[in-house]
Design a protein around this motif. Structure first.
Motif, PDB file in Angstrom:
ATOM      1  N   SER A  10       0.802  -1.229   0.000  1.00 57.70           N
ATOM      2  CA  SER A  10       0.000   0.000   0.000  1.00 57.70           C
ATOM      3  C   SER A  10       0.832   1.274   0.000  1.00 57.70           C
ATOM      4  O   SER A  10       0.313   2.351  -0.308  1.00 57.70           O
ATOM      5  N   PHE A  11       2.120   1.194   0.311  1.00 60.11           N
ATOM      6  CA  PHE A  11       2.946   2.402   0.352  1.00 60.11           C
ATOM      7  C   PHE A  11       3.341   2.894  -1.050  1.00 60.11           C
ATOM      8  O   PHE A  11       3.858   3.990  -1.193  1.00 60.11           O
ATOM      9  N   TRP A  12       3.067   2.105  -2.066  1.00 56.01           N
ATOM     10  CA  TRP A  12       3.403   2.520  -3.430  1.00 56.01           C
ATOM     11  C   TRP A  12       2.448   3.606  -3.936  1.00 56.01           C
ATOM     12  O   TRP A  12       2.722   4.238  -4.953  1.00 56.01           O
ATOM     13  N   GLU A  13       1.335   3.807  -3.266  1.00 64.56           N
ATOM     14  CA  GLU A  13       0.404   4.845  -3.705  1.00 64.56           C
ATOM     15  C   GLU A  13      -0.349   5.393  -2.505  1.00 64.56           C
ATOM     16  O   GLU A  13      -0.368   4.803  -1.426  1.00 64.56           O
ATOM     17  N   GLY A  14      -0.964   6.563  -2.704  1.00 61.92           N
ATOM     18  CA  GLY A  14      -1.779   7.159  -1.648  1.00 61.92           C
ATOM     19  C   GLY A  14      -0.985   7.730  -0.497  1.00 61.92           C
ATOM     20  O   GLY A  14      -1.555   8.229   0.467  1.00 61.92           O
ATOM     21  N   VAL A  15       0.347   7.667  -0.560  1.00 63.66           N
ATOM     22  CA  VAL A  15       1.202   8.242   0.486  1.00 63.66           C
ATOM     23  C   VAL A  15       1.532   9.671   0.082  1.00 63.66           C
ATOM     24  O   VAL A  15       2.111   9.904  -0.970  1.00 63.66           O
TER      25      VAL A  15
ATOM     26  N   ALA B 204       3.287  -3.631 -14.047  1.00 65.59           N
ATOM     27  CA  ALA B 204       4.471  -3.152 -13.322  1.00 65.59           C
ATOM     28  C   ALA B 204       4.757  -1.684 -13.633  1.00 65.59           C
ATOM     29  O   ALA B 204       5.144  -0.919 -12.749  1.00 65.59           O
ATOM     30  N   VAL B 205       4.545  -1.272 -14.871  1.00 71.55           N
ATOM     31  CA  VAL B 205       4.802   0.121 -15.251  1.00 71.55           C
ATOM     32  C   VAL B 205       3.853   1.065 -14.515  1.00 71.55           C
ATOM     33  O   VAL B 205       4.275   2.115 -14.005  1.00 71.55           O
TER      34      VAL B 205
ATOM     35  N   GLN C 116       3.047   4.930  -9.999  1.00 74.08           N
ATOM     36  CA  GLN C 116       2.448   5.280  -8.701  1.00 74.08           C
ATOM     37  C   GLN C 116       3.520   5.489  -7.649  1.00 74.08           C
ATOM     38  O   GLN C 116       3.465   6.440  -6.867  1.00 74.08           O
ATOM     39  N   GLY C 117       4.528   4.592  -7.637  1.00 74.27           N
ATOM     40  CA  GLY C 117       5.620   4.740  -6.682  1.00 74.27           C
ATOM     41  C   GLY C 117       6.399   6.025  -6.916  1.00 74.27           C
ATOM     42  O   GLY C 117       6.682   6.782  -5.974  1.00 74.27           O
TER      43      GLY C 117
END
Length: 933
Positions: A817-822, A870-871, A876-877
């Protein structure tokens, strides 16, 4: 208020007195007659060195305590201060326990009497607060807290908090305070005597109930303002020109800037709605997409005289749209706006059920605290939405008892009907121009019509739609969950639903066809059979990991169609069939009893009526469990993906069985896209190399039937971010070796010292995160850094992020979940590290099944599915680093495949153009230093 209160805060070398940790600073604030009358603060020589992390956290270093008194020298002063006083602290168990040990060590015993925990008190009186940490409460309440984690500042703020909470108690209606006082004596700290004293004071006054409150059946609650049908039938033409848009928005929105891309996005959406076409829009960070879709949504809602539905993935986004964006636009548009957040009925409190729980003699502190929270909350809430409350873990279980599940009895007999929050929310939704919901609710509405009739939809955070749909149209059956509901049912020996129901049947002299003893036997059999079923599933999971060199917390095992033919699985299905048959017998027996009671002529008492409604809620959940057993084990769809997941070290409790559709596109097409006139899909990450092909294919759409637009971020990324690729790390393919992790950890240590922390490190594997975290932690080079890790450090994602922002030198390890919304804007985050390109593991059940289906169609699974997925994840990351116009930093990617593979350029071409540097670690460190300086 004549009682003396002493508010204490300690700073210590660590949390364990028994392991040699000691106090380094103490502060005590004395309160009497509702005011602060004294404060005593002192450093204390602990006799040991202060650890670097504690020095970084508190700002207290060895030199500051070197000449301070030892604790035994001030123990007499502490005893005098605390004499005849109530001990108060924020998280009182820690301060009280630590201080008691120090006092006893100094020869002072039985110093402490009553103790109040301001955390517990705040939970009661501020039940909606997202956090009860002192520093965060200080920010919200506006207290001057310039030195968090120093005892004098913390103690003073805690004292101010206590006084403010006491004022909050005084403002409560007496009927609420009476119930709180009655319940408070079952809490963990001594809040009962405080409430009793305040109740006595308030009873001596003449109470005038606030105009916006009412008392019904002994419970005070906020009056509801009935929604008004304010739909404006006048002609309000949409602002077509740039000049009209500026005139509309500029006077009412602070800091508004005319942006060509934002205006073009507005027009695209408006035209799509008018022409009744579906649209996909990628809007980069800083585009202002919320405003860009709300303006056309509002005008179309008024023109068409029907609501526009806005669906988001996160609750945070829903609240932001309603409370920030809609409120701003309400001042700008020339017509009234009615907007609401639409949720399922189980999000709302059922007041009849709650009233009955107050009559029960409950002694469990967590449940008592939750009842008190709700009593206070009812004097404030306008929605009755239980999501507004910050429940304890025990409170979450209590929530099941009081949530709304409709009515089994004639709802007109519910004495709370006129004040029912769910019906009020339904009425409000019917009068709304904009209905805000989430993707799960939107998809549920395609099966059971829950929302008012609508034809126009905006799906924000649309990159989550496919994954949400897969879960929504799939099933999961958790061992712990089913056991919980069997436990709630109970037997004639256990005082839960079944025993109470049988007593009611007996009292009414009713005769069901299934005898109670027979039904009890079936309950016990199902409980035993369920254990057998999950024991068999556990064996499958264990056997699947025997050849694995690395075992993770969550193991997956997919049940293929070939496996379903073998005897092992057929034995499991037979066991599941027995569980299902027992489940159905129980369901039939419970439903028959409820119908007998409903048809009985004798009037039910309020307590009986509340119990029947609670029993009906139970049966609804029980029925859903039966449906899952049937769909997963007995009659699964052949094309569904079926798998087990769990921790082999915690069987059977950790086991979950799941199934999901292999392809979600055809379902979405049939149930959603073909049913609505116009749907707008938008997000910051939908395209790959300028193409929406992958995203549209997964949703069952083709490019010929949908409008497509990409609006790049207006930020000047080439001046804000730099991408660095170390060339001296091994190229990792497949299994990650320990020596690879050691090299990664050594690079992280070196980079951390150059950046002074402020690093977010993104992993694709929890096992790799954990090993790297411990290597970095144990290296001893970063003792004055806060090193936080998902799944290791305590707290939720949002709590870890807040803790990360609190320290000057901090490193945050995250996965999933840390790859987005952070969202960590500004200088708190200046270095983002992506350890590996985020390809999904090929043996992950959904990925494996998708690969097989793609191969059957004669296509390449890597280019069709793995690479695009993956892209998008990489995008997002990457987006975590730059969140605002003033942000600046570096992205370091440890995965050399960006350079060494033919597909590496696809990743690089899908992010904004920024300078890229390659080199060994010394070169990378030098580049980071130059860029950040």
């Amino acid at each position: 208020m004549s009682q003396k209160y002493v508010v204490v805060d300690l700073e210590t070398t660590g949390n364990m007195w028994e392991k040699g940790d000691r106090i380094i600073q103490l502060s005590a604030v004395v309160i009497q007659h509702s005011q602060i009358i004294d404060q005593y603060t002192t450093f204390i020589n602990p006799g040991i060195s202060i650890p670097p992390f504690i020095a970084e956290l508190t700002g207290i270093e060895d030199e500051m305590v070197e000449d301070a008194p030892y604790f035994f020298e001030i123990a007499g002063k502490i005893q005098t201060l605390l004499r005849d006083a109530v001990f108060v602290a924020h998280n009182v168990l820690f301060d009280l326990g630590f201080l008691r040990k120090e006092m006893e060590e100094a020869g002072y015993f039985n110093v402490f009497s009553n103790a109040i925990d301001t955390v517990e008190l705040t939970k009661i009186l501020m039940p909606e607060s997202p956090s009860y940490k002192l520093s965060e409460l200080s920010d919200v309440l506006g207290f001057d807290h310039d030195r968090p984690h120093q005892a004098d500042s913390d103690a003073l703020v805690t004292a101010e908090l206590l006084l403010m909470l006491i004022e909050k108690v005084k403002q409560l209606p007496i009927v609420t305070l009476e119930k709180l006082t009655e319940l408070a004596f079952y809490l963990k700290s001594d809040i009962g005597p405080l409430f009793h004293e305040l109740l006595h004071e308030q009873e001596a006054k003449i109470e005038n109930l606030a105009e916006d409150l009412e008392v019904h059946r002994g419970i005070a609650l906020k009056k509801k303002c009935k929604p008004i049908n304010n739909q404006d039938k006048k002609d309000h033409p949409y602002p077509l020109t740039e000049e009209e848009k500026v005139q509309l928005l500029s006077p009412h929105i602070n800091g508004f800037q005319a942006r060509e891309m934002q205006f073009d996005m507005m027009d695209t959406i408006y035209e799509a709605f008018v022409d009744q076409k579906h649209t996909v829009i990628e809007a980069g960070t800083g585009t202002g997409k919320s405003l860009a879709y709300l303006i056309p949504a509002l005008y179309v809602a008024v023109e068409k005289q029907q609501p526009v539905v806005i669906s988001t993935y996160t609750t945070q986004m829903q609240e932001q749209i309603l409370n920030n964006e809609i409120r701003r636009l309400a001042k700008a548009v020339p017509f009234p706006i009615q907007a609401c957040i639409a949720k399922g009925r189980n999000h709302y409190i059922h007041l009849l059920k709650f009233e009955q729980t107050l009559r029960e003699k409950e002694k469990h502190p967590d449940i008592v605290l939750t009842k008190m929270q709700i009593l206070v909350w009812l004097t404030r809430t306008e929605t009755g939405d239980l999501d507004e409350l910050n429940f304890t873990s025990g409170g979450h279980l209590f929530r099941y008892r009081i949530q709304h599940d409709g009515w089994f009895m004639d709802k007109e007999k519910d004495s709370w009907l006129s004040r029912d929050f769910y019906l009020f929310a339904r009425e409000k939704a019917l009068q709304s121009n904009i209905i805000i919901t989430n993707h799960s609710m939107l998809l549920l509405d395609t099966e059971k019509q829950i929302l008012p009739n609508y034809q126009y939809v905006i799906i924000d955070e649309a990159h989550h739609l496919e994954r949400t749909a897969r879960k929504s149209f799939g099933e999961k059956l958790e061992y712990n969950s089913v056991k919980y509901w069997i436990g709630r049912l109970g037997t004639l020996e256990k005082d839960f639903f079944f025993k109470t129901l049988e007593s009611l049947i007996k009292n009414k002299k009713l005769t069901p066809t299934t005898h109670s003893m027979e039904l009890e036997q079936v309950i016990l059999q199902m409980d035993e059979e369920l254990d057998i079923l999950y024991a068999q599933l556990g064996k499958l999971l264990v056997n699947s990991t025997e050849n694995k060199t690395v075992q993770t917390r969550k193991e997956f095992f997919r049940i293929t169609n070939e496996m379903k033919e073998n005897l092992t699985w057929q034995s499991i299905v037979m066991c599941a069939e027995r569980v299902y048959d027992q489940h159905q017998l129980i369901k039939k027996g419970l439903e028959e009893r409820l119908v007998l009671i409903k048809n009985h002529k004798e009037k039910l008492a309020i307590a009986e009526q509340a119990f029947i409604e609670e029993m009906n809620s139970f049966i609804q959940e029980w029925t859903a469990i039966g449906g899952r057993i049937k769909d997963i084990f007995i009659s699964p769809a052949e094309e569904d993906i079926l798998w087990l997941q769990g921790d082999v070290k915690a069987l059977p409790n950790s086991i979950t069985v799941r199934n999901e559709p292999t392809e979600i596109g055809p379902i979405l097409r049939e149930r959603l896209f073909q049913q609505k006139n116009s749907i707008v899909l938008t997000s910051a990450t939908l395209s790959i190399q300028g193409s929406f092909h992958y995203f549209l294919y997964e949703l069952g759409l083709t490019k010929d039937e949908i409008i497509q637009k990409i609006y790049p971020s207006p930020f000047k990324f080439e001046k804000m971010a730099k991408l660095l690729i170390p060339t001296d790390l091994p190229e990792i393919r497949g299994q990650v070796m320990d020596r690879d992790i050691e090299m990664i950890a050594s690079h992280l240590l070196a980079i951390a010292e150059v950046t002074n922390g402020r690093m977010l490190i993104l992993f694709t594997s929890y096992d790799m995160l954990k090993k790297t975290y411990y290597l970095v932690k144990d290296a001893g080079c970063l003792e004055d850094y806060a090193i936080l890790a998902q799944g290791i450090s305590a707290g939720s994602r949002s709590r870890l992020i807040k803790n990360f922002q609190q320290f000057h030198k901090a490193i945050l390890f995250g996965t999933s979940s840390f790859w987005e919304g952070v969202d960590i804007p500004g200088k708190d985050l200046s270095c983002l590290i992506i350890v590996r390109l985020p390809f999904a593991p090929p043996d992950e059940p959904v990925t494996e099944a998708k690969y097989e289906r793609i191969k059957e169609k004669g296509m390449n699974p890597f280019t069709t599915y793995a690479l695009p997925q993956a892209v998008l994840r990489f995008k997002q990351g990457f987006g975590r680093l730059i969140r605002g116009e003033e942000d600046r930093g570096v992205v370091v990617v440890f995965d050399k495949r960006l350079d060494t593979t033919s597909y590496g350029k696809v990743f690089l071409q899908s992010i904004p153009p920024i300078p890229i540097e390659r080199g060994s670690l010394p070169v990378i460190l030098d580049q980071i230093q130059q860029w950040l300086d």
